[in-house]
Design a protein around this motif. Structure first.
Motif, short mmCIF file in Angstrom:
data_model
loop_
_atom_site.label_atom_id
_atom_site.label_comp_id
_atom_site.label_asym_id
_atom_site.label_seq_id
_atom_site.Cartn_x
_atom_site.Cartn_y
_atom_site.Cartn_z
N ASN A 1 39.54 23.65 36.34
CA ASN A 1 40.88 23.63 35.35
C ASN A 1 40.73 24.76 34.84
N GLU A 2 39.99 25.64 34.92
CA GLU A 2 39.92 27.01 34.61
C GLU A 2 40.56 28.06 35.08
N ASP A 3 41.57 28.23 35.38
CA ASP A 3 42.09 29.34 37.16
C ASP A 3 43.66 29.14 35.99
N PRO A 4 43.58 30.47 34.89
CA PRO A 4 45.18 30.74 34.10
C PRO A 4 45.28 31.25 35.33
N ASP A 5 45.23 31.86 36.27
CA ASP A 5 46.02 32.94 37.39
C ASP A 5 46.58 31.66 38.67
N GLY A 6 46.41 30.79 38.54
CA GLY A 6 46.41 29.60 39.90
C GLY A 6 46.37 29.30 40.45
N ASP A 7 45.34 30.62 41.04
CA ASP A 7 44.89 30.84 42.56
C ASP A 7 44.15 29.20 43.03
N GLY A 8 43.96 28.82 42.28
CA GLY A 8 43.06 27.71 43.14
C GLY A 8 41.39 28.34 43.12
N ASN A 9 41.04 29.59 42.19
CA ASN A 9 39.90 29.94 42.38
C ASN A 9 38.83 30.29 41.21
N PRO A 10 39.18 29.68 39.91
CA PRO A 10 37.99 29.55 38.92
C PRO A 10 37.47 30.29 38.53
N ARG A 11 36.69 31.40 40.06
CA ARG A 11 36.14 32.74 40.16
C ARG A 11 35.95 33.66 39.67
N ASN A 12 37.43 34.07 39.88
CA ASN A 12 38.20 34.94 39.45
C ASN A 12 38.96 35.17 37.90
N ILE B 1 32.22 37.44 32.63
CA ILE B 1 31.63 35.92 32.98
C ILE B 1 33.04 35.39 33.06
N PRO B 2 32.74 34.52 34.43
CA PRO B 2 34.59 33.83 34.67
C PRO B 2 34.59 33.05 33.96
N ASN B 3 35.58 32.28 33.23
CA ASN B 3 36.11 31.30 31.98
C ASN B 3 34.81 30.21 32.76
N TYR B 4 34.88 29.14 33.45
CA TYR B 4 34.10 28.33 33.74
C TYR B 4 32.74 28.60 33.74
N LEU B 5 32.46 29.49 33.02
CA LEU B 5 30.84 29.89 32.96
C LEU B 5 30.82 30.27 31.59
N ASP B 6 32.06 30.30 30.31
CA ASP B 6 32.00 31.27 29.88
C ASP B 6 32.22 29.73 28.01
N THR B 7 31.36 29.96 27.05
CA THR B 7 31.84 29.23 26.21
C THR B 7 31.88 29.54 25.59
N ASP B 8 33.18 31.29 25.27
CA ASP B 8 33.65 31.21 24.53
C ASP B 8 35.19 32.24 25.76
N ASP B 9 35.59 31.49 26.19
CA ASP B 9 36.52 31.71 27.22
C ASP B 9 37.90 33.50 26.81
N ASP B 10 37.91 33.29 25.64
CA ASP B 10 39.10 34.48 25.46
C ASP B 10 37.88 34.91 23.67
N GLY B 11 36.76 35.25 24.27
CA GLY B 11 35.81 36.44 23.30
C GLY B 11 35.75 36.56 21.37
N ASP B 12 36.94 35.43 21.09
CA ASP B 12 37.40 35.55 19.97
C ASP B 12 35.40 34.67 18.75
N GLY B 13 35.11 34.57 19.78
CA GLY B 13 33.80 34.96 18.47
C GLY B 13 33.99 32.81 17.70
N VAL B 14 34.88 32.13 18.79
CA VAL B 14 34.26 30.50 18.57
C VAL B 14 34.74 30.08 19.88
N LEU B 15 33.75 28.96 19.59
CA LEU B 15 33.34 28.58 21.46
C LEU B 15 34.04 27.71 21.36
#
Length: 292
Positions: A226-237, A245-259
């Motif tokens: 579900n960490e697939d914001p562009d909705g193409d079915g492939n979270p790796r991109n 670091i793709p979102n599904y491996l990133d503990t801080d997806d938006d890089g704002d300093g908060v997990l």
């Protein structure tokens, strides 16, 4: 900020070099991958037109009178996927789908499998490479053979074996009703022209025993699929903060300093359903740098 990746399964045996490892393929400069894809498709089709599936032994054999050639077997299906900006066709054969009530694995779910691996060295020649007879967990983040991730989505797992009275089985862990079949992958979805099996089409005869449904690799409360914001079915991109670091491996997806797991305002353990910014009503907080 240093970001830590939390993986669901990391104990992958080091001897399984044919499906796992770091993606360190050494590309040949100016290699014509599109031409190779056409060549591979031709070899695969010739193979499918001259072989059949022998159900009694779960094996593929040269065609003999009275059998159904693979290309005409209703159980054989194909799918086109785009990788490296090239369309590739892979083939999959479902002998038994699997009896598990779990939804079949996504391309980023961890799975428990056994397999027999061969390479298609010519349109009529299979060369055995490896038998993995012991059920082994695979973490999708460690898979180099991208076609493997797609092909397993067409199967389901089995169910843990129980005694006749329904109590836990008094013996080794065993699965009944596993997903069974094979998939045949073009080299462009395998090792391509890099290290491993250079420009080899690979055949996996598989048993899918179990999966980790909705695997959450970074343990942020959002299933990796579900960490697939562009909705193409492939979270790796998908990489919201552009840190490679793709979102599904990133503990801080938006890089704002908060997990990401801490951007859960309603406290239900799922940051994907928290929307605090009236200016971005459709962007969850964990993907919104303005909310932290």
């Amino acid at each position: 900020m240093i970001k830590f990746k939390h993986l669901v399964y990391t104990a992958i045996v080091g001897t399984l070099l044919y499906a796992c490892g770091s993606d360190s393929n050494s590309r040949v400069d100016n290699f014509d991958h599109e031409a190779q894809a056409i060549k591979d498709q031709d070899s695969i089709l010739k193979f499918l037109k001259t072989h059949y599936y022998k159900d009694a032994v779960d094996s593929i054999k040269p065609m003999v009178p009275g059998e159904t050639v693979l290309i005409n077997d209703a159980r054989l299906q194909s799918k086109v996927v785009n990788e490296y900006d090239i369309d590739y066709t892979y083939y999959y054969f479902v002998k038994e789908e699997g009896v598990s009530e779990k939804v079949g694995p996504s391309i980023v779910d961890s799975l428990l499998t056994t397999y027999r691996l061969s390479s298609l060295d010519a349109s009529n020649k299979l060369t055995k490479i490896q038998d993995l007879n012991r059920p082994t967990w695979f973490n999708s983040t460690q898979i180099v053979v991208r076609g493997w991730l797609y092909a397993f989505t067409h199967f389901k797992g089995g169910e843990l074996k129980k005694e006749d009275d329904g109590s836990p089985y008094n013996g080794p862990i065993t699965y009944d009703g596993t997903g069974k079949g094979f998939f045949l992958l073009p080299s462009g979805l395998c090792y391509r022209n890099g290290k491993g099996f250079t420009n080899k089409n690979l055949l996996y005869i598989v048993n899918l025993h179990d999966i980790v449904e909705n695997t959450d690799h970074d343990q942020d409360g959002v299933a990796s699929i579900n960490e697939d914001p562009d909705g193409d079915g492939n979270p790796r991109n998908d990489d919201t903060d552009k840190d490679n670091i793709p979102n599904y491996l990133d503990t801080d997806d938006d890089g704002d300093g908060v997990l990401s797991k801490d951007e859960d305002k309603n406290g239900d353990g799922n940051p994907a359903n928290d929307f605090s910014d009236p200016n971005k009503p459709n962007v969850p907080d964990y993907l919104n740098r303005d909310i932290f």
